[in-house]
Design an enzyme around this catalytic site. Sequence first.
Site, PDB file in Angstrom:
ATOM      1  CG  HIS A 166      -1.914   0.958   1.403  1.00 39.91           C
ATOM      2  ND1 HIS A 166      -1.698   2.228   1.886  1.00 39.91           N
ATOM      3  CD2 HIS A 166      -3.233   0.879   1.124  1.00 39.91           C
ATOM      4  CE1 HIS A 166      -2.849   2.880   1.915  1.00 39.91           C
ATOM      5  NE2 HIS A 166      -3.801   2.089   1.455  1.00 39.91           N
ATOM      6  CD  GLN A 195      -7.002  -4.858   3.966  1.00 39.72           C
ATOM      7  OE1 GLN A 195      -7.957  -5.559   4.309  1.00 39.72           O
ATOM      8  NE2 GLN A 195      -7.137  -3.569   3.689  1.00 39.72           N
ATOM      9  CE  LYS A 241      -7.354  -0.301   6.223  1.00 37.48           C
ATOM     10  NZ  LYS A 241      -8.037   0.033   4.983  1.00 37.48           N
ATOM     11  CB  CYS A 263      -3.734   3.246  -1.554  1.00 38.31           C
ATOM     12  SG  CYS A 263      -4.921   4.535  -1.197  1.00 38.31           S
TER      13      CYS A 263
HETATM   14  N1  PMP Z   1      -1.919  -0.960   4.497  1.00 40.47           N
HETATM   15  C1  PMP Z   1      -2.860  -1.681   3.891  1.00 40.47           C
HETATM   16  C2  PMP Z   1      -2.507  -3.054   3.391  1.00 40.47           C
HETATM   17  C3  PMP Z   1      -4.139  -1.168   3.740  1.00 40.47           C
HETATM   18  O1  PMP Z   1      -5.083  -1.900   3.149  1.00 40.47           O
HETATM   19  C4  PMP Z   1      -4.427   0.122   4.227  1.00 40.47           C
HETATM   20  C5  PMP Z   1      -5.794   0.748   4.043  1.00 40.47           C
HETATM   21  N2  PMP Z   1      -6.387   0.508   2.819  1.00 40.47           N
HETATM   22  C6  PMP Z   1      -3.410   0.828   4.872  1.00 40.47           C
HETATM   23  C7  PMP Z   1      -2.165   0.263   4.988  1.00 40.47           C
HETATM   24  C8  PMP Z   1      -3.609   2.214   5.413  1.00 40.47           C
HETATM   25  O2  PMP Z   1      -4.566   2.219   6.405  1.00 40.47           O
HETATM   26  P1  PMP Z   1      -5.115   3.625   6.973  1.00 40.47           P
HETATM   27  O3  PMP Z   1      -5.556   4.421   5.790  1.00 40.47           O
HETATM   28  O4  PMP Z   1      -6.248   3.208   7.856  1.00 40.47           O
HETATM   29  O5  PMP Z   1      -3.994   4.256   7.723  1.00 40.47           O
END
Ligand code: PMP
Length: 404
Positions: free
Chosen positions: A119, A201, A224, A362
């Site tokens: 990400h 995740q 999450k 992302c």
């Molecule tokens: N890492 C992963 C694998 C994610 O799926 C996400 C959120 N989509 C994030 C990091 C970032 O999480 P947050 O936006 O809640 O900080």
Amino acid sequence: MDLRADFPILATRIGKRPLVYLDNAATTQKPLVVLQAEQHYYEKLNSNIHRGAHYLSRLATEAHEQARSAVAEFLHASSDKEIVFTSGCTASINLVAQTLALSGMLGAGDEIIVTTDAHHSNIVPWQMLCQRVGAVLKPVPLTEEQTFDKAAYEALLSPRTRIVAFPYISNALGVVNPVADIIAAARRNNPDTLVLVDGAQSTGHQMIDVQQLGADFYAFSGHKVYGPTGTGILWGRESILSALPPWLGGGEMIREVSFNGTTYNDLPFKYEAGTPNICGNIVLAAALQYVQSIGIAAIESHEQRLTAALCDGLEQLSGVRILGPKTGRGALVSIVVPGVHHYDLGTLLDQMGIAVRTGHHCCQPLMQALGITGTTRYSFSLCNTEEDVQRALDATDRALSMLK
Ligand code: PMP
């Protein structure tokens, strides 16, 4: 397992039918017990924590520190000192990258390994660190099957490797990365290499034991895992957190301040400058306790059944290509359909009451590596049902017949 009734928002109807919420990887919905914990906090406990001499401050402080213990227990951490409350997974990873930048432990030519399926929040903070100290970012490519390429990774490990950071489960592909192998190889290469696992995740979907995992840092977001937005956790190995300098300065993170110099508080408070998200952190613990009350093993097998059923059904639909491996995946499925734009598919699914996420998730470097602009992603949590899978499959079939 049918826990829809625990989630008030799932009573939402789109047209005549209940909403099917398959965007859990972006954020989960909240069960009633979590909503009640928030109300309870503001009705019964609200006060600033630590240093307060009065009744409510004692109650709030106690509840906040009990929440920390609940998180430590959930992650099987060896001590509450290893649990740092943050505003989310992104903030947790930035905290590590920024403290490392300040530590002077990394210099020009040092190497940081990340993965192609990472990400942005597990890429950009490392790029910023590299810019600051002159280190080099090295991405591990994917195999043909869109899985972690162990051979390529081992070839990238070098005497200059200082940090290895990767997602436990890819949010765009659903691939479960071979955590144990990745960590073992990093340690074989150099026992001092720091390893960060992005647990955004994996947390809430399978048992997490940070001691067994063997990484140095584990990060996740509360929202999450059925908790509030603006909450998150950084678990860090105590010996490493103690050795690193603080990042944000201010109240709470100090032991003593004077114009001649300042000394810092013990762990974990050294990393928690300012008034924390007191309510959010307490409610996050309530969310984790909800997960424990259902049972993580039961959640995992339920979600795995739904994921397998969705994969089987999607495979029958003409033109659908499922990304990532068929087995060994987390509770999400990303598809591409040649000739169909993911946004069009997502819009039609929305009109049929199915909430999915479309786009690059992302993960732009991953999209570039795959030569695509985005995917349509269906992601599960414990509140989904077999009926949700069937409705998602029927709706996808119908939408594709309209789009092709
Ligand atoms: N890492 C992963 C694998 C994610 O799926 C996400 C959120 N989509 C994030 C990091 C970032 O999480 P947050 O936006 O809640 O900080």
